[in-house]
Design a protein around this motif. Structure first.
Motif, PDB file in Angstrom:
ATOM      1  N   TRP A 201      29.554  33.751  45.612  1.00 28.64           N
ATOM      2  CA  TRP A 201      30.697  33.887  45.944  1.00 28.64           C
ATOM      3  C   TRP A 201      31.509  32.783  45.157  1.00 28.64           C
ATOM      4  N   LEU A 202      32.963  32.743  45.049  1.00 35.31           N
ATOM      5  CA  LEU A 202      33.641  31.890  44.382  1.00 35.31           C
ATOM      6  C   LEU A 202      34.213  30.778  45.465  1.00 35.31           C
ATOM      7  N   VAL A 203      33.720  29.509  45.672  1.00 36.31           N
ATOM      8  CA  VAL A 203      34.250  28.558  46.447  1.00 36.31           C
ATOM      9  C   VAL A 203      34.756  27.624  45.773  1.00 36.31           C
ATOM     10  N   SER A 204      36.127  27.224  46.114  1.00 39.50           N
ATOM     11  CA  SER A 204      36.888  26.061  45.469  1.00 39.50           C
ATOM     12  C   SER A 204      36.149  24.878  45.941  1.00 39.50           C
TER      13      SER A 204
ATOM     14  N   ALA B 131      36.378  38.212  43.421  1.00 40.97           N
ATOM     15  CA  ALA B 131      36.696  37.169  42.195  1.00 40.97           C
ATOM     16  C   ALA B 131      36.616  37.837  40.706  1.00 40.97           C
ATOM     17  N   ARG B 132      35.731  38.930  40.711  1.00 42.86           N
ATOM     18  CA  ARG B 132      35.652  39.667  39.416  1.00 42.86           C
ATOM     19  C   ARG B 132      36.858  40.510  39.260  1.00 42.86           C
ATOM     20  N   ARG B 133      37.667  41.004  40.046  1.00 45.16           N
ATOM     21  CA  ARG B 133      39.024  41.716  39.875  1.00 45.16           C
ATOM     22  C   ARG B 133      40.090  40.671  39.678  1.00 45.16           C
ATOM     23  N   ALA B 134      40.069  39.508  40.335  1.00 47.35           N
ATOM     24  CA  ALA B 134      40.897  38.485  39.889  1.00 47.35           C
ATOM     25  C   ALA B 134      40.849  38.012  38.372  1.00 47.35           C
TER      26      ALA B 134
ATOM     27  N   LEU C 228      42.532  38.087  32.813  1.00 52.40           N
ATOM     28  CA  LEU C 228      42.160  38.249  31.422  1.00 52.40           C
ATOM     29  C   LEU C 228      43.064  39.336  30.798  1.00 52.40           C
ATOM     30  N   ALA C 229      43.503  40.252  31.571  1.00 52.38           N
ATOM     31  CA  ALA C 229      44.335  41.324  30.940  1.00 52.38           C
ATOM     32  C   ALA C 229      45.790  40.590  30.850  1.00 52.38           C
TER      33      ALA C 229
ATOM     34  N   LEU D  74      31.719  40.935  32.635  1.00 54.83           N
ATOM     35  CA  LEU D  74      32.076  40.709  33.985  1.00 54.83           C
ATOM     36  C   LEU D  74      31.713  41.734  35.008  1.00 54.83           C
ATOM     37  N   ARG D  75      31.428  42.764  34.674  1.00 55.03           N
ATOM     38  CA  ARG D  75      31.051  43.903  35.574  1.00 55.03           C
ATOM     39  C   ARG D  75      29.286  44.032  35.764  1.00 55.03           C
ATOM     40  N   GLY D  76      28.978  43.355  34.435  1.00 58.50           N
ATOM     41  CA  GLY D  76      27.420  43.527  34.382  1.00 58.50           C
ATOM     42  C   GLY D  76      26.773  42.227  35.185  1.00 58.50           C
TER      43      GLY D  76
END
Length: 102
Positions: A39-42, A55-58, A63-64, A91-93
């Motif tokens: 998980w991405l934890v601040s 996190a991957r979608r963000a 990036l886009a 990122l997907r892999g």
């Protein structure tokens, strides 16, 4: 969001830290704090917490924005489009690897 366990008098129960919950701030998925490795934890107490999917979608969305790949923004040769495609594939892999923990 981190949801701590507390003693009956309201103090935080650090002896059961692994039983605290982490709740994703984007989609409300929750897990035990002991299972939060991917998980991405601040690092701050007021920071946000994201599950691996959010996190991957963000990251893809950011990036886009940084590397727009539309026809208006493409360089000759499509270098930006290739960079974005490569980063999205990476990122997907892979699951997010946190800097903290193990």
């Amino acid at each position: 969001m981190i949801i701590p366990l507390r003693f009956p008098d309201g103090r935080l129960d650090y002896s059961r830290l692994g039983e605290w919950f982490a709740l994703c701030d984007a989609c409300s998925v929750r897990t035990l704090l002991s299972d939060v490795d991917n998980w991405l934890v601040s690092r701050t107490t007021r920071g946000r917490v994201y599950c691996p999917g959010c996190a991957r979608r963000a990251a893809e969305r950011l990036l886009a924005e940084v590397f727009p790949a539309g026809p208006r923004h493409a360089r000759p040769g499509g270098g930006v489009r290739i960079a974005v495609a490569w980063l999205r594939k990476a990122l997907r892999g892979r699951a997010y690897r946190p800097r903290h923990g193990r």
